[in-house]
Design a protein around this motif. Sequence first.
Motif, PDB file in Angstrom:
ATOM      1  N   HIS A 117       0.855  -1.194   0.000  1.00 48.71           N
ATOM      2  CA  HIS A 117       0.000   0.000   0.000  1.00 48.71           C
ATOM      3  C   HIS A 117       0.895   1.250   0.000  1.00 48.71           C
ATOM      4  N   VAL A 118       0.541   2.207  -0.847  1.00 48.24           N
ATOM      5  CA  VAL A 118       1.415   3.370  -1.059  1.00 48.24           C
ATOM      6  C   VAL A 118       0.605   4.658  -0.952  1.00 48.24           C
ATOM      7  N   PHE A 119       1.119   5.610  -0.185  1.00 48.81           N
ATOM      8  CA  PHE A 119       0.503   6.943  -0.130  1.00 48.81           C
ATOM      9  C   PHE A 119       1.515   7.979  -0.610  1.00 48.81           C
ATOM     10  N   LEU A 120       1.127   8.696  -1.654  1.00 47.77           N
ATOM     11  CA  LEU A 120       1.953   9.771  -2.199  1.00 47.77           C
ATOM     12  C   LEU A 120       1.417  11.065  -1.614  1.00 47.77           C
ATOM     13  N   ALA A 121       2.106  11.593  -0.613  1.00 48.20           N
ATOM     14  CA  ALA A 121       1.663  12.854  -0.009  1.00 48.20           C
ATOM     15  C   ALA A 121       1.906  13.978  -1.013  1.00 48.20           C
ATOM     16  N   ASN A 122       1.599  15.186  -0.592  1.00 49.98           N
ATOM     17  CA  ASN A 122       1.617  16.330  -1.501  1.00 49.98           C
ATOM     18  C   ASN A 122       3.036  16.702  -1.937  1.00 49.98           C
ATOM     19  N   ILE A 123       3.468  16.120  -3.064  1.00 49.93           N
ATOM     20  CA  ILE A 123       4.730  16.502  -3.704  1.00 49.93           C
ATOM     21  C   ILE A 123       4.439  16.668  -5.203  1.00 49.93           C
ATOM     22  N   ALA A 124       5.421  17.115  -5.980  1.00 45.84           N
ATOM     23  CA  ALA A 124       5.203  17.337  -7.413  1.00 45.84           C
ATOM     24  C   ALA A 124       4.692  16.055  -8.068  1.00 45.84           C
ATOM     25  N   PRO A 125       3.660  16.160  -8.920  1.00 45.26           N
ATOM     26  CA  PRO A 125       3.130  14.964  -9.581  1.00 45.26           C
ATOM     27  C   PRO A 125       4.198  14.163 -10.326  1.00 45.26           C
ATOM     28  N   ALA A 126       5.196  14.843 -10.899  1.00 47.59           N
ATOM     29  CA  ALA A 126       6.266  14.114 -11.611  1.00 47.59           C
ATOM     30  C   ALA A 126       7.014  13.210 -10.630  1.00 47.59           C
ATOM     31  N   LEU A 127       7.215  13.687  -9.393  1.00 45.88           N
ATOM     32  CA  LEU A 127       7.895  12.860  -8.396  1.00 45.88           C
ATOM     33  C   LEU A 127       6.987  11.711  -7.954  1.00 45.88           C
ATOM     34  N   GLN A 128       5.682  12.002  -7.857  1.00 42.99           N
ATOM     35  CA  GLN A 128       4.729  10.932  -7.493  1.00 42.99           C
ATOM     36  C   GLN A 128       4.776   9.819  -8.541  1.00 42.99           C
ATOM     37  N   LEU A 129       4.819  10.227  -9.824  1.00 44.98           N
ATOM     38  CA  LEU A 129       4.923   9.227 -10.907  1.00 44.98           C
ATOM     39  C   LEU A 129       6.211   8.425 -10.777  1.00 44.98           C
ATOM     40  N   GLY A 130       7.293   9.132 -10.454  1.00 46.42           N
ATOM     41  CA  GLY A 130       8.592   8.474 -10.292  1.00 46.42           C
ATOM     42  C   GLY A 130       8.561   7.427  -9.199  1.00 46.42           C
ATOM     43  N   VAL A 131       7.818   7.708  -8.128  1.00 46.57           N
ATOM     44  CA  VAL A 131       7.696   6.718  -7.043  1.00 46.57           C
ATOM     45  C   VAL A 131       6.931   5.498  -7.547  1.00 46.57           C
ATOM     46  N   LEU A 132       5.827   5.731  -8.245  1.00 50.06           N
ATOM     47  CA  LEU A 132       5.014   4.599  -8.732  1.00 50.06           C
ATOM     48  C   LEU A 132       5.836   3.690  -9.645  1.00 50.06           C
ATOM     49  N   GLU A 133       6.733   4.299 -10.431  1.00 45.10           N
ATOM     50  CA  GLU A 133       7.586   3.497 -11.330  1.00 45.10           C
ATOM     51  C   GLU A 133       8.460   2.524 -10.533  1.00 45.10           C
ATOM     52  N   GLN A 134       8.776   2.899  -9.287  1.00 48.00           N
ATOM     53  CA  GLN A 134       9.719   2.088  -8.502  1.00 48.00           C
ATOM     54  C   GLN A 134       9.036   1.021  -7.655  1.00 48.00           C
ATOM     55  N   ILE A 135       7.705   1.021  -7.617  1.00 47.90           N
ATOM     56  CA  ILE A 135       6.978   0.079  -6.760  1.00 47.90           C
ATOM     57  C   ILE A 135       6.470  -1.079  -7.608  1.00 47.90           C
ATOM     58  N   GLU A 136       6.662  -2.297  -7.081  1.00 51.79           N
ATOM     59  CA  GLU A 136       6.231  -3.472  -7.850  1.00 51.79           C
ATOM     60  C   GLU A 136       4.855  -3.947  -7.394  1.00 51.79           C
TER      61      GLU A 136
END
Length: 307
Positions: A117-136
Amino acid sequence: MSLLVVGSVALDDVETPFGRREGALGGAAVYFGLAASYFTDVRMVAVVGRDFPREHVDLLDERGLDLTGLQVVDGSTFRWGGRYGYDFNARETMFTELNVFADFDPEIPVEYRETPHVFLANIAPALQLGVLEQIEAPRSTALDTMNYWIERTPEELRRVLERVQIVLINDSETRELAQDPNLARAALNVLSMGPRILVVKKGEHGAVTFSNEDAFAVPGLPLETIVDPTGAGDAFAGGFLGYLAATGDFGGEGLRRATIYGSAMGSFCCESFSVDRLASLEPGEIETRFEAFRDLTRFEHVPIFDV
Ligand code: AMP
């Protein structure tokens, strides 16, 4: 099941009609992580400077947060200042000093990459996308955002919205994102952008959880002690997603319970400055608060008309 949060860790200066605090522990990831820690294992990815006090790290550690992903780098910690009058829904941001947060490019530690389970708090959407790329293969992904990103980076935000299941934003952000002043229509519009669940936070007026099948509204609890509402939205998200990660109960009734646990954690957050109350709760207090919401909203329909 484990829950990963990526977001800000801050030192906050906050002034309310009840006093002021300087350099207090804050940041979206902190409020979220502490609230969620009562429900499930929390892993945090964030950045602080070398000035970040040891006592704050110890507090997060004592609440059981996994801080493997907390980077300490040269420079100063993100600082934010806010001031409230008697209307706690209206806040004035006094300053935002991004400092080391300006170069935050979240790298997810290898051991976090299968977090369910992943929560992307309020950061730049590009960084949020970058996090999703790293999660399997996450089971659930959720995000928060703010007007700044809705206005400045709408394309990136659209792309990340297509990839998350849950969005937790406030009512003005919902209206702005959908470009519709009608909240019910705006909510359906946001749901058409990708997510399956939208939680609209309304500060002291409560929250509404929308899915395509259902809408569930909870009022704000009329608290006798409100000291500082900073972080209440993040604490709400921590209770909401913490409950869902702990139970896997993503059905209609589960979402209703998650909304109440979220509201309970948001309400505790407001009862003190910084994280004082949120970091020192007994589990029984959380269940008692859940009951208070049920008592506040319970009613029976005894018809008086013959139909
Ligand atoms: P909330 O009251 O839920 O809006 O959260 C307040 C927290 O968010 C404070 O502890 C701040 O340190 C943090 N914060 C304020 N501005 C930002 C920002 N631009 N990006 C990330 N976190 C922020």
